[in-house]
Scaffold this motif. Structure first.
Motif, PDB file in Angstrom:
ATOM      1  N   SER A 182      30.573  55.743 -69.310  1.00 35.36           N
ATOM      2  CA  SER A 182      30.401  54.350 -69.756  1.00 35.36           C
ATOM      3  C   SER A 182      29.185  53.727 -69.104  1.00 35.36           C
ATOM      4  CB  SER A 182      31.637  53.527 -69.410  1.00 35.36           C
ATOM      5  OG  SER A 182      32.739  54.021 -70.110  1.00 35.36           O
ATOM      6  N   PHE A 183      29.052  53.950 -67.775  1.00 39.32           N
ATOM      7  CA  PHE A 183      27.884  53.401 -67.077  1.00 39.32           C
ATOM      8  C   PHE A 183      26.598  54.042 -67.610  1.00 39.32           C
ATOM      9  CE2 PHE A 183      30.904  52.013 -63.712  1.00 39.32           C
ATOM     10  CZ  PHE A 183      30.530  50.672 -63.711  1.00 39.32           C
ATOM     11  N   GLY A 184      26.666  55.339 -67.894  1.00 42.79           N
ATOM     12  CA  GLY A 184      25.498  56.044 -68.431  1.00 42.79           C
ATOM     13  C   GLY A 184      25.109  55.502 -69.795  1.00 42.79           C
ATOM     14  N   VAL A 185      26.108  55.361 -70.660  1.00 49.79           N
ATOM     15  CA  VAL A 185      25.848  54.846 -72.009  1.00 49.79           C
ATOM     16  C   VAL A 185      25.365  53.393 -71.914  1.00 49.79           C
ATOM     17  CG1 VAL A 185      26.954  54.210 -74.187  1.00 49.79           C
ATOM     18  CG2 VAL A 185      27.431  56.422 -73.172  1.00 49.79           C
ATOM     19  N   GLY A 186      25.958  52.636 -70.999  1.00 48.90           N
ATOM     20  CA  GLY A 186      25.551  51.248 -70.792  1.00 48.90           C
ATOM     21  C   GLY A 186      24.086  51.152 -70.402  1.00 48.90           C
ATOM     22  N   TYR A 187      23.686  52.061 -69.505  1.00 47.51           N
ATOM     23  CA  TYR A 187      22.288  52.087 -69.072  1.00 47.51           C
ATOM     24  C   TYR A 187      21.368  52.357 -70.275  1.00 47.51           C
ATOM     25  CZ  TYR A 187      18.082  53.522 -66.586  1.00 47.51           C
ATOM     26  OH  TYR A 187      16.787  53.626 -66.145  1.00 47.51           O
ATOM     27  N   LEU A 188      21.784  53.311 -71.107  1.00 46.20           N
ATOM     28  CA  LEU A 188      20.981  53.643 -72.288  1.00 46.20           C
ATOM     29  C   LEU A 188      20.928  52.459 -73.252  1.00 46.20           C
ATOM     30  CD1 LEU A 188      22.139  57.301 -73.072  1.00 46.20           C
ATOM     31  CD2 LEU A 188      20.073  56.539 -71.900  1.00 46.20           C
ATOM     32  N   ILE A 189      22.087  51.801 -73.434  1.00 48.94           N
ATOM     33  CA  ILE A 189      22.137  50.652 -74.342  1.00 48.94           C
ATOM     34  C   ILE A 189      21.176  49.567 -73.873  1.00 48.94           C
ATOM     35  CG2 ILE A 189      23.606  48.686 -75.019  1.00 48.94           C
ATOM     36  CD1 ILE A 189      25.919  50.673 -75.260  1.00 48.94           C
ATOM     37  N   MET A 190      21.184  49.313 -72.566  1.00 42.93           N
ATOM     38  CA  MET A 190      20.350  48.241 -72.034  1.00 42.93           C
ATOM     39  C   MET A 190      18.871  48.593 -72.072  1.00 42.93           C
ATOM     40  SD  MET A 190      22.405  46.501 -68.880  1.00 42.93           S
ATOM     41  CE  MET A 190      22.772  47.992 -67.996  1.00 42.93           C
ATOM     42  N   ASN A 191      18.565  49.854 -71.773  1.00 41.87           N
ATOM     43  CA  ASN A 191      17.156  50.209 -71.621  1.00 41.87           C
ATOM     44  C   ASN A 191      16.510  50.789 -72.868  1.00 41.87           C
ATOM     45  OD1 ASN A 191      16.388  49.760 -68.637  1.00 41.87           O
ATOM     46  ND2 ASN A 191      18.430  50.630 -68.608  1.00 41.87           N
ATOM     47  N   TRP A 192      17.279  51.419 -73.705  1.00 41.18           N
ATOM     48  CA  TRP A 192      16.695  52.002 -74.909  1.00 41.18           C
ATOM     49  C   TRP A 192      16.888  51.109 -76.129  1.00 41.18           C
ATOM     50  CZ3 TRP A 192      17.612  58.016 -75.171  1.00 41.18           C
ATOM     51  CH2 TRP A 192      16.982  58.616 -74.074  1.00 41.18           C
ATOM     52  N   LEU A 193      18.085  50.551 -76.250  1.00 42.37           N
ATOM     53  CA  LEU A 193      18.366  49.724 -77.434  1.00 42.37           C
ATOM     54  C   LEU A 193      18.097  48.251 -77.178  1.00 42.37           C
ATOM     55  CD1 LEU A 193      21.688  51.423 -78.611  1.00 42.37           C
ATOM     56  CD2 LEU A 193      19.368  51.858 -79.409  1.00 42.37           C
ATOM     57  N   LEU A 196      19.943  46.099 -75.743  1.00 39.43           N
ATOM     58  CA  LEU A 196      21.122  45.281 -76.013  1.00 39.43           C
ATOM     59  C   LEU A 196      21.820  44.964 -74.701  1.00 39.43           C
ATOM     60  CD1 LEU A 196      22.598  47.179 -79.085  1.00 39.43           C
ATOM     61  CD2 LEU A 196      21.535  44.935 -79.131  1.00 39.43           C
ATOM     62  N   GLY A 197      22.648  43.939 -74.741  1.00 38.62           N
ATOM     63  CA  GLY A 197      23.390  43.561 -73.545  1.00 38.62           C
ATOM     64  C   GLY A 197      24.555  44.505 -73.310  1.00 38.62           C
ATOM     65  N   PHE A 198      24.915  44.738 -72.043  1.00 40.02           N
ATOM     66  CA  PHE A 198      26.058  45.601 -71.711  1.00 40.02           C
ATOM     67  C   PHE A 198      26.647  45.132 -70.392  1.00 40.02           C
ATOM     68  CE2 PHE A 198      27.929  49.222 -69.513  1.00 40.02           C
ATOM     69  CZ  PHE A 198      28.769  49.727 -70.480  1.00 40.02           C
ATOM     70  N   GLU A 199      27.952  45.021 -70.361  1.00 37.73           N
ATOM     71  CA  GLU A 199      28.590  44.563 -69.126  1.00 37.73           C
ATOM     72  C   GLU A 199      29.884  45.347 -68.904  1.00 37.73           C
ATOM     73  OE1 GLU A 199      28.893  40.216 -67.358  1.00 37.73           O
ATOM     74  OE2 GLU A 199      30.525  40.616 -68.753  1.00 37.73           O
ATOM     75  N   LEU A 200      29.994  45.967 -67.742  1.00 35.98           N
ATOM     76  CA  LEU A 200      31.228  46.680 -67.371  1.00 35.98           C
ATOM     77  C   LEU A 200      31.578  46.224 -65.960  1.00 35.98           C
ATOM     78  CD1 LEU A 200      33.257  48.820 -68.342  1.00 35.98           C
ATOM     79  CD2 LEU A 200      31.862  50.536 -67.214  1.00 35.98           C
ATOM     80  N   THR A 201      32.609  45.407 -65.857  1.00 40.68           N
ATOM     81  CA  THR A 201      32.938  44.820 -64.553  1.00 40.68           C
ATOM     82  C   THR A 201      34.012  45.641 -63.845  1.00 40.68           C
ATOM     83  OG1 THR A 201      34.685  43.458 -65.484  1.00 40.68           O
ATOM     84  CG2 THR A 201      32.459  42.517 -65.469  1.00 40.68           C
ATOM     85  N   ALA A 202      34.208  45.319 -62.572  1.00 38.42           N
ATOM     86  CA  ALA A 202      35.262  45.973 -61.793  1.00 38.42           C
ATOM     87  C   ALA A 202      36.622  45.666 -62.409  1.00 38.42           C
ATOM     88  CB  ALA A 202      35.208  45.489 -60.352  1.00 38.42           C
ATOM     89  N   ALA A 203      36.755  44.455 -62.966  1.00 41.94           N
ATOM     90  CA  ALA A 203      38.018  44.077 -63.614  1.00 41.94           C
ATOM     91  C   ALA A 203      38.281  44.973 -64.830  1.00 41.94           C
ATOM     92  CB  ALA A 203      37.966  42.623 -64.032  1.00 41.94           C
ATOM     93  N   ASP A 204      37.201  45.286 -65.581  1.00 42.74           N
ATOM     94  CA  ASP A 204      37.355  46.178 -66.747  1.00 42.74           C
ATOM     95  C   ASP A 204      37.852  47.546 -66.291  1.00 42.74           C
ATOM     96  OD1 ASP A 204      36.390  44.226 -68.454  1.00 42.74           O
ATOM     97  OD2 ASP A 204      34.298  44.877 -68.215  1.00 42.74           O
ATOM     98  N   ILE A 205      37.214  48.060 -65.228  1.00 45.11           N
ATOM     99  CA  ILE A 205      37.604  49.375 -64.698  1.00 45.11           C
ATOM    100  C   ILE A 205      39.054  49.339 -64.210  1.00 45.11           C
ATOM    101  CG2 ILE A 205      37.152  51.100 -62.882  1.00 45.11           C
ATOM    102  CD1 ILE A 205      34.911  51.143 -64.822  1.00 45.11           C
ATOM    103  N   GLY A 206      39.406  48.224 -63.552  1.00 43.44           N
ATOM    104  CA  GLY A 206      40.776  48.069 -63.058  1.00 43.44           C
ATOM    105  C   GLY A 206      41.776  48.071 -64.194  1.00 43.44           C
ATOM    106  N   LEU A 207      41.428  47.377 -65.270  1.00 41.15           N
ATOM    107  CA  LEU A 207      42.316  47.313 -66.444  1.00 41.15           C
ATOM    108  C   LEU A 207      42.521  48.711 -67.028  1.00 41.15           C
ATOM    109  CD1 LEU A 207      43.794  45.390 -68.465  1.00 41.15           C
ATOM    110  CD2 LEU A 207      41.708  45.464 -69.834  1.00 41.15           C
ATOM    111  N   VAL A 208      41.395  49.435 -67.164  1.00 44.15           N
ATOM    112  CA  VAL A 208      41.476  50.789 -67.724  1.00 44.15           C
ATOM    113  C   VAL A 208      42.261  51.709 -66.776  1.00 44.15           C
ATOM    114  CG1 VAL A 208      40.128  52.803 -68.452  1.00 44.15           C
ATOM    115  CG2 VAL A 208      39.348  50.528 -69.035  1.00 44.15           C
TER     116      VAL A 208
END
Lengths: 229, 236
Positions: free
Chosen positions: B181-192, B194-206
């Motif tokens: 997810s972090f890898g894809v997020g990095y690609l989304i932000m830098n290549w596409l 686009l905005g991307f946000e993955l918080t500690a709360a998201d990880i906790g929920l998952v």
């Protein structure tokens, strides 16, 4: 002094249509310090008797008493605890856990009984040393000879100081010399530690070592200590 | 006229702060006044510019979609909006907060059900994968479980072992998933861009969901475990 009493043990498999009487009113006693050999041809009911004594099967009739306590009347939930605390098994195929080392195999019953890992390891090392396996404690079962595997299995069976030691064809997968040593080890354990040792085997060479010999045929006792019934 | 330029566009259009830029719709020259990190949206885009500056870009000259009113006292926004709405009932007067909320709801109504469906499917697949892994391991290790039962390990102890296995597989999946997810997020932000946000709360929920998955995934293997007969280990 512990006493094992098999009282009119009967085991019937199947129902009305295809009933098979595997064991028919078998009774005998065994005392601590004694080695009892149960012999008989294939299908005579030896293993069924061993399973009944080991609480792995419920008798159709009769019961098993160990020091006056009926093992056959225990609730299902209490059976595993009774096995863990009072019965040790030695199997024909050794049945060591292949992914665990010798010492880890021997530790299993103590860990299951709630002992901490360090103390269980210490006790297992002492037990393996007693059976001459101090240098083999970190070997995997696949790297041990048949005799070594069986000695590890005996060490594992003795870890919780059981009253009753049940051995199913312990010499079947061993050469005659090693088999003889294993049976002598079991017999010596019975005498030195006051265990009740029951050995199921069709190997007649073991007879000399046993204190009592019971011969089964068609689910019934045919001979007891050489005397035909 | 001045505009703010996306930082990534500097390289793409070979422009820097202070450079001028023209659009095909207008003869006017725009000077790049500053750089912004970029914003992204799956919904509507809003660009607030002056009326004369917007004219070259609208399809119908003189038309207006929205009028942006800047207040001297932003705290009065609700009162002003209410007053304007009563005076001009045919217009849709909204505060900035209302506009943001409407956009959020609009996005939620259109994308959220799809995302939720994907999430449910992902969870079900996760349960199936973990469950199948543990079930296969249980079947493979039936004899070992039989030996342990014969020795005297209780069903509860064996369930515990199985649950630990299930949790371990799930934790491994969570670790791989979070890393991806972090890898894809990095690609989304830098290549596409686009905005991307993955918080500690998201990880906790998952992670919480993963624990539930681990429990559910161990249900079928546990049923298999119950059926293992320790007497079987006496057979060759």
């Amino acid at each position: 002094m512990s006493i094992l009493i098999a009282e009119n043990l009967t085991k019937v498999y199947g129902r009305k249509g295809a009933r098979l009487v595997a064991l028919d009113q078998v009774s005998f006693e065994a005392k601590s310090g004694e080695t009892t050999l149960i012999m008989g041809p294939s299908g005579s009911g030896k293993t069924t008797l061993l399973l009944l004594l080991g609480t792995l099967l419920c008798p159709t009739a009769g019961r098993v008493l160990l020091d006056g306590r009926s093992l056959s009347d225990l609730k299902v939930g209490d059976l595993s605890s009774a096995r863990l605390q009072t019965i040790g098994f030695v199997f024909q195929h050794f049945n060591l856990l292949a992914s665990l080392t010798a010492i880890q195999n021997v530790m299993v019953p103590r860990l299951a009984a709630g002992l901490g890992k360090k103390e269980a390891e210490r006790q297992a090392a002492v037990m393996l040393d007693r059976f001459g396996l101090a240098k083999r404690q970190h070997a995997l079962p696949a790297d041990l000879s048949g005799g070594e595997q069986q000695r590890v299995a005996i060490a594992r069976a003795l870890m919780n100081s059981p009253t009753l030691l049940l051995a199913d064809e312990p010499t079947a997968n061993l050469d005659s010399r090693t088999g003889h040593e294993i049976v002598q080890t079991l017999s010596r354990t019975a005498k030195e530690e006051g265990k009740i040792v029951i050995i199921v085997s069709h190997d007649p060479r073991i007879q000399d070592i046993a204190d009592r010999v019971i011969s089964l045929e068609d689910g019934k006792i045919k001979e007891r200590d050489g005397r035909k019934l | 006229m001045r505009l703010l330029f996306r930082r990534r566009w500097q390289k793409k259009f070979n422009k820097r702060v202070g450079d001028s830029i023209t659009f095909s719709e207008s003869d006017a020259s725009w000077r790049i006044a500053g750089l912004v990190p970029g914003a992204a949206s799956f919904g509507n885009y809003y660009a607030w510019i002056t009326y004369p500056a917007a004219q070259p870009f609208v399809t119908v000259p003189g038309s207006v979609s929205f009028a942006y009113i800047v207040l001297d006292h932003p705290a009065d926004a609700e009162a002003v909006a209410s007053s304007l709405q009563s005076r001009y009932p045919h217009l849709n007067i909204r505060s900035k907060a209302d506009l943001v909320n409407e956009e959020k709801h609009s996005l939620g109504d259109s994308f959220l059900p799809i995302l939720q469906a994907i999430l449910v499917i992902a969870v079900l697949i996760g349960i199936a994968v973990v469950g199948l892994t543990i079930y296969t391991a249980t079947v493979d290790k039936s004899r070992e479980f039989g030996i342990l039962k014969a020795i005297g390990l209780s069903n509860r102890q064996l369930y515990g072992t199985m649950l630990v296995q299930s949790l371990a597989v799930t934790a491994l999946g969570l670790l791989i998933g979070a890393t991806l997810s972090f890898g894809v997020g990095y690609l989304i932000m830098n290549w596409l861009d686009l905005g991307f946000e993955l918080t500690a709360a998201d990880i906790g929920l998952v992670a919480g969901l993963a624990v539930v998955m681990a429990f559910l995934a161990s249900v079928v293997p546990v049923r298999r475990l119950i059926t293992i007969d320790p007497a079987e280990v006496f057979k060759s």
